[in-house]
Scaffold this motif. Structure first.
Motif, PDB file in Angstrom:
ATOM      1  N   ILE A  56       0.870  -1.176   0.000  1.00 57.30           N
ATOM      2  CA  ILE A  56       0.000   0.000   0.000  1.00 57.30           C
ATOM      3  C   ILE A  56       0.907   1.226   0.000  1.00 57.30           C
ATOM      4  O   ILE A  56       1.744   1.397   0.892  1.00 57.30           O
ATOM      5  N   ILE A  57       0.752   2.024  -1.037  1.00 57.75           N
ATOM      6  CA  ILE A  57       1.634   3.174  -1.234  1.00 57.75           C
ATOM      7  C   ILE A  57       0.802   4.439  -1.065  1.00 57.75           C
ATOM      8  O   ILE A  57      -0.178   4.642  -1.797  1.00 57.75           O
ATOM      9  N   MET A  58       1.153   5.259  -0.091  1.00 57.51           N
ATOM     10  CA  MET A  58       0.394   6.480   0.189  1.00 57.51           C
ATOM     11  C   MET A  58       1.257   7.700  -0.061  1.00 57.51           C
ATOM     12  O   MET A  58       2.364   7.788   0.477  1.00 57.51           O
ATOM     13  N   GLU A  59       0.718   8.609  -0.871  1.00 61.59           N
ATOM     14  CA  GLU A  59       1.366   9.917  -0.999  1.00 61.59           C
ATOM     15  C   GLU A  59       0.640  10.788   0.013  1.00 61.59           C
ATOM     16  O   GLU A  59      -0.560  11.043  -0.114  1.00 61.59           O
ATOM     17  N   THR A  60       1.353  11.215   1.059  1.00 64.51           N
ATOM     18  CA  THR A  60       0.659  11.742   2.227  1.00 64.51           C
ATOM     19  C   THR A  60       0.206  13.198   2.066  1.00 64.51           C
ATOM     20  O   THR A  60      -0.611  13.668   2.839  1.00 64.51           O
ATOM     21  N   GLU A  61       0.700  13.903   1.046  1.00 55.34           N
ATOM     22  CA  GLU A  61       0.275  15.301   0.866  1.00 55.34           C
ATOM     23  C   GLU A  61      -1.157  15.371   0.331  1.00 55.34           C
ATOM     24  O   GLU A  61      -1.993  16.096   0.841  1.00 55.34           O
ATOM     25  N   SER A  62      -1.441  14.582  -0.727  1.00 57.70           N
ATOM     26  CA  SER A  62      -2.799  14.611  -1.299  1.00 57.70           C
ATOM     27  C   SER A  62      -3.607  13.374  -0.884  1.00 57.70           C
ATOM     28  O   SER A  62      -4.724  13.176  -1.361  1.00 57.70           O
ATOM     29  N   ASN A  63      -3.012  12.535  -0.020  1.00 57.75           N
ATOM     30  CA  ASN A  63      -3.677  11.301   0.432  1.00 57.75           C
ATOM     31  C   ASN A  63      -4.036  10.374  -0.728  1.00 57.75           C
ATOM     32  O   ASN A  63      -5.107   9.772  -0.737  1.00 57.75           O
ATOM     33  N   THR A  64      -3.154  10.297  -1.717  1.00 60.07           N
ATOM     34  CA  THR A  64      -3.397   9.395  -2.850  1.00 60.07           C
ATOM     35  C   THR A  64      -2.800   8.034  -2.526  1.00 60.07           C
ATOM     36  O   THR A  64      -1.668   7.937  -2.072  1.00 60.07           O
ATOM     37  N   CYS A  65      -3.604   7.011  -2.801  1.00 57.61           N
ATOM     38  CA  CYS A  65      -3.174   5.650  -2.442  1.00 57.61           C
ATOM     39  C   CYS A  65      -3.226   4.730  -3.667  1.00 57.61           C
ATOM     40  O   CYS A  65      -4.192   4.727  -4.427  1.00 57.61           O
ATOM     41  N   VAL A  66      -2.164   3.964  -3.844  1.00 60.50           N
ATOM     42  CA  VAL A  66      -2.107   2.965  -4.917  1.00 60.50           C
ATOM     43  C   VAL A  66      -1.699   1.643  -4.280  1.00 60.50           C
ATOM     44  O   VAL A  66      -0.875   1.619  -3.362  1.00 60.50           O
ATOM     45  N   VAL A  67      -2.286   0.554  -4.748  1.00 60.28           N
ATOM     46  CA  VAL A  67      -1.960  -0.760  -4.177  1.00 60.28           C
ATOM     47  C   VAL A  67      -1.286  -1.622  -5.238  1.00 60.28           C
ATOM     48  O   VAL A  67      -1.707  -1.638  -6.396  1.00 60.28           O
ATOM     49  N   ILE A  68      -0.245  -2.321  -4.826  1.00 62.39           N
ATOM     50  CA  ILE A  68       0.452  -3.233  -5.751  1.00 62.39           C
ATOM     51  C   ILE A  68       0.073  -4.672  -5.395  1.00 62.39           C
ATOM     52  O   ILE A  68       0.101  -5.046  -4.218  1.00 62.39           O
ATOM     53  N   ASP A  69      -0.290  -5.476  -6.383  1.00 66.41           N
ATOM     54  CA  ASP A  69      -0.466  -6.930  -6.258  1.00 66.41           C
ATOM     55  C   ASP A  69      -1.416  -7.379  -5.147  1.00 66.41           C
ATOM     56  O   ASP A  69      -0.990  -7.798  -4.061  1.00 66.41           O
ATOM     57  N   VAL A  70      -2.695  -7.360  -5.466  1.00 66.49           N
ATOM     58  CA  VAL A  70      -3.683  -7.788  -4.480  1.00 66.49           C
ATOM     59  C   VAL A  70      -3.954  -9.295  -4.651  1.00 66.49           C
ATOM     60  O   VAL A  70      -4.835  -9.704  -5.402  1.00 66.49           O
ATOM     61  N   GLY A  71      -3.196 -10.093  -3.944  1.00 60.76           N
ATOM     62  CA  GLY A  71      -3.378 -11.552  -3.989  1.00 60.76           C
ATOM     63  C   GLY A  71      -4.584 -11.984  -3.173  1.00 60.76           C
ATOM     64  O   GLY A  71      -5.165 -13.038  -3.401  1.00 60.76           O
ATOM     65  N   ASP A  72      -4.960 -11.140  -2.191  1.00 60.81           N
ATOM     66  CA  ASP A  72      -6.140 -11.423  -1.351  1.00 60.81           C
ATOM     67  C   ASP A  72      -6.738 -10.078  -0.938  1.00 60.81           C
ATOM     68  O   ASP A  72      -6.114  -9.329  -0.190  1.00 60.81           O
TER      69      ASP A  72
END
Ligand SMILES: [Zn+2]
Length: 325
Positions: free
Chosen positions: A68-84
């Protein structure tokens, strides 16, 4: 691999990647992990913080990581590889965050089975995957090299064939985030190792691995599995005199005793101990019996053809390597 065994393996691999059997098999692994670790997972959840960036590896199944990758200034979140999806959604709910996208490194179920559940939970969610991999439930396909941006998160998707035909590694530019650059390498590159070459010849994998070697030395490497102990044992077996491998193994043993993560490592570190990135080194060429150190001195650096042979031999030895936990 003997011919009959190879044939059986190919059939099993086809069933895993092309039929529901693969999803079922992966579901069994998730259940096994739940029985073993409850909801806690194989590794303690521990975010890594930078100025405007927060990266949290989420333990999935028996040894996978989603990120879970969060850019904390704009609160943008991207997720890598959702196996579950359950493991990921649980964390996102706790943070009260809606992800902007899912980036999938490759089609194998342990990296993609949760895409469907994520799209259900977050309608309109974009799910990316490599064009050549036919990633389950992807909405957007990526070609050889593409830039994708979400808020302040700037990724470059790099086609890294070898483990699968369409494997993609995601490079995150750390410049404006007060962080080092990051490589989310899926099953292409692990701490101390690389993925099995299921769908591409060694020469192709070699090219994909050479891409890693050209990145800035301080780039952080976030792999798709917690394989550090097994890989570093093998690295020490291949290069018994490699002090860097020995030290990293001791460090990793210490971490894993406490169920702590071993990621990230850096490109600089990997070049020192990861045998699969060291196919030009005399010590490795000697082990795989392609040349002696004296010959190496006479001949100069090995050709790419020789290095591809070295890579194939290393991979074969690794597949046969027995790691006692
Ligand atoms: Zn895989």
């Amino acid at each position: 691999m003997p011919k009959a065994k190879d044939c059986l393996f190919r059939i099993g691999y086809f069933l895993y990647t092309h039929t529901r059997f693969g999803r079922y098999y992966h579901g069994k692994d998730i259940q096994k992990a739940r029985d073993k670790y409850d909801e806690d997972g194989h590794t303690v959840i521990e975010p890594t913080l930078f100025d405007k960036l927060e990266i949290t590896p989420i333990p999935v199944a028996l040894d996978n990581y989603a990120y879970i990758i969060m850019e904390t200034e704009s609160n943008t979140c991207v997720v890598i590889d959702v196996g579950d999806e359950n493991a990921v959604i649980r964390f996102l709910d706790r943070m009260n965050v809606i992800p902007a996208a899912v980036l999938t490194t490759h089609k194998h179920w342990d990296h993609s089975a949760g895409n469907r559940g994520m799209r259900k939970r977050y309608p309109g969610l974009r799910v990316y995957g490599g064009y050549y991999d036919n990633v389950p439930d992807a909405t957007n396909v990526l070609m050889d090299i593409e830039t994708i941006k979400f808020g302040g998160l700037n990724f470059t998707a790099i086609h890294t064939p070898g483990h699968t035909t369409g494997h993609v590694s995601y490079f995150l530019d750390g410049k404006h985030l007060g962080a080092p650059d990051c490589l989310f390498s899926g099953d292409h590159l692990f701490l101390g190792g690389c993925g099995r070459m299921f769908e591409a010849p060694p020469a192709k994998m070699l090219k994909s691995l050479d891409m890693v070697g050209r990145l800035k030395r301080e780039t952080l490497v976030w792999p798709g599995h917690e394989y550090a102990l097994n890989n570093l044992e093998f690295a020490c077996h291949i290069e018994p005199d490699n002090q860097h491998a020995r030290e990293k193994l001791e460090w990793a043993k210490n971490k894993r005793q406490k169920r702590l993560k071993t990621c990230p490592s850096t490109v600089a570190e990997e070049l020192l101990y990861n045998p699969f990135l060291r196919t030009s080194q005399a010590s490795i060429l000697k082990v795989v019996a392609l040349t002696t150190e004296d010959e190496e001195e006479k001949l100069g650096p090995p050709s790419d053809e020789t290095r591809a042979l070295v890579l194939a031999e290393l991979r074969e030895q690794k597949d046969a390597f027995k790691y006692i936990q």
